[in-house]
Every structure is written in C-alpha cells, then in structure tokens.
Motif scaffolding. Structure first.
Motif, PDB file in Angstrom:
ATOM      1  N   ASN A 197       0.829  -1.206   0.000  1.00  0.00           N
ATOM      2  CA  ASN A 197       0.000   0.000   0.000  1.00  0.00           C
ATOM      3  C   ASN A 197       0.866   1.259   0.000  1.00  0.00           C
ATOM      4  OD1 ASN A 197      -2.663  -1.325   0.276  1.00  0.00           O
ATOM      5  ND2 ASN A 197      -1.849  -1.964   2.263  1.00  0.00           N
ATOM      6  N   GLU A 198       1.979   1.192   0.723  1.00  0.00           N
ATOM      7  CA  GLU A 198       2.873   2.338   0.798  1.00  0.00           C
ATOM      8  C   GLU A 198       3.562   2.613  -0.540  1.00  0.00           C
ATOM      9  OE1 GLU A 198       6.479   4.019   3.687  1.00  0.00           O
ATOM     10  OE2 GLU A 198       5.742   1.969   3.917  1.00  0.00           O
ATOM     11  N   SER A 200       2.523   1.668  -3.420  1.00  0.00           N
ATOM     12  CA  SER A 200       1.475   2.066  -4.360  1.00  0.00           C
ATOM     13  C   SER A 200       1.233   3.566  -4.288  1.00  0.00           C
ATOM     14  CB  SER A 200       0.171   1.317  -4.064  1.00  0.00           C
ATOM     15  OG  SER A 200       0.335  -0.073  -4.210  1.00  0.00           O
ATOM     16  N   ASP A 201       1.182   4.099  -3.071  1.00  0.00           N
ATOM     17  CA  ASP A 201       1.005   5.547  -2.889  1.00  0.00           C
ATOM     18  C   ASP A 201       2.186   6.317  -3.468  1.00  0.00           C
ATOM     19  OD1 ASP A 201      -1.425   5.275  -1.634  1.00  0.00           O
ATOM     20  OD2 ASP A 201      -0.598   5.350   0.399  1.00  0.00           O
ATOM     21  N   HIS A 204       1.854   6.557  -7.072  1.00  0.00           N
ATOM     22  CA  HIS A 204       0.583   7.171  -7.453  1.00  0.00           C
ATOM     23  C   HIS A 204      -0.349   6.222  -8.197  1.00  0.00           C
ATOM     24  CE1 HIS A 204       2.581  10.818  -6.182  1.00  0.00           C
ATOM     25  NE2 HIS A 204       3.506  10.660  -7.110  1.00  0.00           N
ATOM     26  N   SER A 206      -3.444   3.001  -7.324  1.00  0.00           N
ATOM     27  CA  SER A 206      -4.184   2.263  -6.299  1.00  0.00           C
ATOM     28  C   SER A 206      -3.442   0.955  -6.061  1.00  0.00           C
ATOM     29  CB  SER A 206      -5.612   1.981  -6.771  1.00  0.00           C
ATOM     30  OG  SER A 206      -5.593   1.068  -7.859  1.00  0.00           O
ATOM     31  N   THR A 207      -3.694   0.323  -4.931  1.00  0.00           N
ATOM     32  CA  THR A 207      -3.002  -0.922  -4.613  1.00  0.00           C
ATOM     33  C   THR A 207      -3.279  -1.992  -5.664  1.00  0.00           C
ATOM     34  OG1 THR A 207      -3.113  -0.450  -2.246  1.00  0.00           O
ATOM     35  CG2 THR A 207      -2.717  -2.735  -2.888  1.00  0.00           C
TER      36      THR A 207
END
Length: 284
Positions: A197-198, A200-201, A204, A206-207
């Motif tokens: 998730n990190e 992915s952020d 830029h 979504s997971t």
C-alpha cells in the motif's frame, strides 16, 4: 529512474567494444540496440533482464539481445567485484557473421539472445578465461578471440533462457512507473516490512492497479519480489560468515523455520547447505 536508451560508441578501427563498467551505486535500467555479453564476478548479485528477476552467486555470464531492457549487474553490490562487458551492433553481425555459412550456429545464438541467455558450467569457465585474456591492443587478435567466444557459446548445452516471451523495448516503452523507485523502496525496507500500500502511494497508483502493473512487468507478485530480494541479501550475509539465525532476522523474517523453507524453495538448498558449500569452495 525511467528506462534509459544507452548511446554506445565503438572506437574507430574496431567492430565491438570491451570494457569494465563500475556502476554499483547507480540504478541503471536501460536498453540499447547493441547485443551485449556480460560477465560479473562477485559474492552475490541481482540479475534483471527483461521480465526475469533472479540472483547469482560467485559469477554470472549472460548474453542480452538488442533492445532488451536490463539492470546493471553490479547494482547494489557491496563487496569487491569484477565485470567485463562486450558490446557489438548490427553492422558487426552483418559484416562478420550473416554472410558466412560456417557461422550458422553463432547466427542462431544471436537470434535467440532477445530472450536473455545465462551460461553455466564448463562453458562459463572456458568463456570467462577467454574474456579475461582477450587482446585489447591487437585488434585482429581481439576479433578472433570474440569469434571463438561466440562459437563456444553457440555450441553449448549449458545455458538457461531467462525469458519465455519477447521483452524487447516495445513492451516497456509505455511504462510510466519508475522501476528505480520500487527498487529503492525495497532496498530501504527489505529488513522491515515492505508495504504494498505504501509503495502504491509512492508511485501514485491504487493498490490493485500497482499489483497488476508489477505482475505484468515482472511476471511475479510484489510479495514474491520482496522475498527474492530478501533471500538474495541473505545469501550475501551467509557468505560473510553470519549465522543462519542472525541472517534470518537481519533480512526481516521472524521465523527461522519459515526462512529455511523459503530459502530452500528459492535457492534449491537449505541455508546451512548453501553456507557450507560456498565456505568449502572458498577454502579450496
């Protein structure tokens, strides 16, 4: 870093280039029209050619075809190493190989190089010896040396094709994500708990979109990649005489039994067998 097209200049009066680059502190995800033969000698390292991501121990010898994206083989190596790279272009093939019937096997080898080919065994031993002795001053002798090397590779049965599909640059040109960002994140966090998730952020996405992207680019999941990276680091630590339990925790695992199981699954032998085998080799 985004993927880079490397501009290669071959010296006047020569038809190919031989050199020993040192880029271990630089993430160089790149491609070029020239075919490349790479030899690297190190305790341990990462091999990323096309979609294939794997590791090597002691040394690696790989033939990489035209316009196949690859990472510099010394990326992230923290120990002493030696590297020899040979590069040649279409003119070399057209002028020296295509029109010569006796070079049919070499022509087939170069045609298949777009998949990335890793050599091992006696073939690697013989070719590496020739690479280390290749004539740099006498241009005629150096050409004969290279043809001898290519013929040795062409008739060998000691090889592995790294990719099953065509991974030349046309596949990667639409890639808007920086693989270097992902490598950097994992390198900084492999001993902790890399979070999909990190990352992915950070890039830029979504997971779910990141997971699809990563699987498409590498043929493995992000979790699999993290595990391979951790085990690759573990091999380095094991060869530096750290204990198995110390290495397990050092690369981010909390269970020694799970570490042992995963290591055997990815490497083909247990950490203790791996450590013993290479410790014995170093004493020979």
């Amino acid at each position: 870093m985004k993927i880079i097209k490397e501009e290669i200049e071959i010296d006047k009066g020569r038809s190919f280039k031989v050199f020993s680059p040192r880029l271990k502190n630089y993430f160089y995800w790149h491609y070029h029209p020239e075919i490349e033969l790479v030899f690297v000698e190190a305790i341990n390292g990462i091999r990323h050619v096309g979609k294939n991501i794997s590791g090597f121990v002691e040394s690696d010898l790989v033939l990489i075809g035209s316009n196949v994206p690859h990472l510099n083989f010394d990326y992230g190596i923290e120990t002493d190493y030696h590297q020899i790279v040979v590069q040649f272009n279409d003119r070399f093939i057209e002028n020296n190989i295509n029109s010569v019937p006796e070079f049919q096997s070499i022509r087939k080898l170069l045609d298949d190089s777009y998949l990335g080919i890793s050599f091992h065994g006696e073939t690697k031993t013989r070719v590496v010896k020739k690479l280390k002795e290749i004539h740099q001053v006498n241009v005629f002798s150096s050409l004969l040396d290279l043809m001898d090397i290519l013929q040795t590779l062409a008739v060998s049965t000691e090889f592995e094709k790294l990719n099953s599909d065509d991974t030349r640059i046309k596949f990667f040109l639409n890639d808007k994500i920086r693989m270097g960002t992902i490598y950097d994140y994992i390198h900084e966090n492999f001993d902790k708990k890399p979070d999909v998730n990190e990352i992915s952020d950070i890039v830029h996405l979504s997971t779910s979109a990141f997971c699809r992207y990563f699987k498409k680019q590498t043929d493995i999941t992000f979790t699999d990649f993290v595990n391979r990276y951790r085990i690759n680091q573990a091999k380095t630590y094991l060869l530096q005489e750290a204990s198995i339990s110390e290495v397990c925790y050092r690369v981010g695992y909390e269970s020694i039994s799970y570490f042992n199981k995963l290591f055997k699954q990815l490497v083909g032998e247990t950490p203790s067998a791996f450590k013993q085998r290479y410790s014995t080799k170093s004493k020979e």
